[in-house]
Design an enzyme around this catalytic site. Structure first.
Site, PDB file in Angstrom:
ATOM      1  CE  LYS A   1      -4.432  -1.848   1.221  1.00  0.00           C
ATOM      2  NZ  LYS A   1      -5.338  -2.088   2.371  1.00  0.00           N
TER       3      LYS A   1
ATOM      4  NE  ARG B   1      -8.012  -8.175   0.661  1.00  0.00           N
ATOM      5  CZ  ARG B   1      -7.600  -7.354  -0.459  1.00  0.00           C
ATOM      6  NH1 ARG B   1      -6.561  -6.602  -0.078  1.00  0.00           N
ATOM      7  NH2 ARG B   1      -8.098  -7.417  -1.468  1.00  0.00           N
TER       8      ARG B   1
HETATM    9  N1  HH2 Z   1      -7.638  -3.756   1.121  1.00  0.00           N
HETATM   10  C1  HH2 Z   1      -7.882  -3.641  -0.364  1.00  0.00           C
HETATM   11  C2  HH2 Z   1      -9.136  -4.560  -0.558  1.00  0.00           C
HETATM   12  N2  HH2 Z   1      -9.729  -5.104   0.334  1.00  0.00           N
HETATM   13  N3  HH2 Z   1     -10.122  -5.919   2.345  1.00  0.00           N
HETATM   14  C3  HH2 Z   1      -9.800  -5.980   3.722  1.00  0.00           C
HETATM   15  N4  HH2 Z   1     -10.605  -6.762   4.631  1.00  0.00           N
HETATM   16  N5  HH2 Z   1      -8.827  -5.096   4.216  1.00  0.00           N
HETATM   17  C4  HH2 Z   1      -7.845  -4.484   3.183  1.00  0.00           C
HETATM   18  O1  HH2 Z   1      -7.119  -3.779   3.853  1.00  0.00           O
HETATM   19  C5  HH2 Z   1      -8.398  -4.571   1.903  1.00  0.00           C
HETATM   20  C6  HH2 Z   1      -9.614  -5.269   1.555  1.00  0.00           C
HETATM   21  C7  HH2 Z   1      -7.162  -3.037  -1.295  1.00  0.00           C
HETATM   22  O2  HH2 Z   1      -6.045  -3.551  -1.827  1.00  0.00           O
HETATM   23  P1  HH2 Z   1      -6.156  -4.507  -3.092  1.00  0.00           P
HETATM   24  O3  HH2 Z   1      -7.071  -5.543  -3.400  1.00  0.00           O
HETATM   25  O4  HH2 Z   1      -4.814  -5.100  -3.593  1.00  0.00           O
HETATM   26  O5  HH2 Z   1      -6.510  -3.333  -4.368  1.00  0.00           O
HETATM   27  P2  HH2 Z   1      -7.895  -2.888  -5.197  1.00  0.00           P
HETATM   28  O6  HH2 Z   1      -8.690  -2.521  -4.159  1.00  0.00           O
HETATM   29  O7  HH2 Z   1      -7.367  -1.925  -6.024  1.00  0.00           O
HETATM   30  O8  HH2 Z   1      -8.429  -4.269  -5.726  1.00  0.00           O
END
Ligand code: HH2
Length: 290
Positions: free
Chosen positions: A238, A272
């Site tokens: 992040k 995660r």
């Molecule tokens: N962060 C993201 C998405 N879902 N869910 C939980 N429970 N906690 C988190 O910190 C979290 C989440 C964002 O990351 P990512 O899925 O890699 O990116 P994007 O939302 O752009 O798909």
């Protein structure tokens, strides 16, 4: 202080050796929390912030999910809509089209990363056991859908929506504000009939937080144990890591490792992550250091 009849001080139950007081159950049975669980991220999206476009093909997505499982992921977290700041909303039909074939073919333990009750409902029917709701019941039907399916819910804190959340977020006390929010959403889950042992909480790193807020949450993560539910933390690649280290998204592996270590040592039960093989080693080592 009292001594026993042999003159010894009473044994202190160290948190590391006492049984975990929080529990997590899924339709298939209880999940042991005596070691950190890993959620492997599988984004079937063209626009996710770090892996957008990589897994949009079903075969490739399934292969990547299975590879993460072989590397040590306990749960594959499947998402069909990016939540990155400024992301475009996706229709229900499109989100289902992206995630359902992958969930069906993956089998095993899967969570669905969605804020839409209808997507969650279809994903649970396709085999998912956990709903990862980054809006924590932004869709009013969500709690009932999860309760009816006997699934678990992951409730995450977020301030604002993906469109607005990084526009100057302000907190008086970031940890206290998140605790209040999560307590309210947990209450809503319980009153909808979701059992206590099917609830996970998450402070929502990067969701309506400045870099210093994210760092403070990680420094004070122990305070979230007061809630009495398993804690999930998502720091992987992040922006706040890039902010500290001056690194681009794909150069944040060591920074991510440091944040995963901090989270595990301060009481996270689930992390995660994108880089499962590496973070599984970090988590295993930190589990032994607790
Ligand atoms: N962060 C993201 C998405 N879902 N869910 C939980 N429970 N906690 C988190 O910190 C979290 C989440 C964002 O990351 P990512 O899925 O890699 O990116 P994007 O939302 O752009 O798909």
């Amino acid at each position: 202080m009292k001594v026993d009849r042999n003159g010894n001080l009473p044994a202190r139950r160290s948190p590391a050796h006492s049984k975990p007081s929080v529990r997590l159950s899924l339709p298939g049975g209880p999940l042991p929390l005596d070691r950190t669980l890993l959620l492997g991220i599988l984004n079937i999206t063209p626009d996710s912030f770090s892996d957008g476009g990589r897994w949009v093909d079903v075969d490739r997505a399934v292969a990547h999910g299975l590879a993460m499982r072989a590397q040590g992921a306990d749960v594959i977290d499947v998402g069909g809509e990016s939540t990155r700041p400024g992301a475009e909303a996706v229709t229900e039909a499109e989100e289902k089209r992206r995630v359902l074939p992958v969930i069906k073919r993956l089998g095993g333990l899967v969570s669905i990363d969605t804020s839409k009750a209808s997507v969650a409902e279809a994903a649970l029917r396709a085999g998912a056991a956990i709903v990862n709701d980054v809006s924590a019941f932004g869709d009013r039907r969500m709690a009932r859908v999860v309760a009816r399916a006997g699934a678990a819910i992951l409730l995450m804190h977020r301030k604002g929506t993906p469109r607005t959340m990084q526009r100057n977020p302000v907190y008086r006390d970031v940890v206290e504000e998140i605790l209040v929010f999560l307590r309210r959403r947990v209450k809503r889950a319980l009153s909808a009939g979701i059992p206590r042992d099917r609830i996970i909480v998450d402070p929502g790193i990067g969701f309506g937080k400045r870099p210093e807020h994210n760092l403070e949450i990680l420094r004070r993560l122990r305070e979230f144990r007061r809630l009495g539910f398993p804690i999930c933390v998502g720091t992987s690649r992040k922006n706040f890591i890039g902010h500290v280290l001056g690194r681009e998204v794909h150069e944040r592996l060591y920074g991510t490792a440091a944040t995963v270590a901090a989270a595990v040592l301060r009481g996270a039960h689930l992390v995660r992550v994108h880089d499962v093989a590496e973070m599984a080693e970090v988590a295993r080592m930190c589990d032994r250091l607790k």
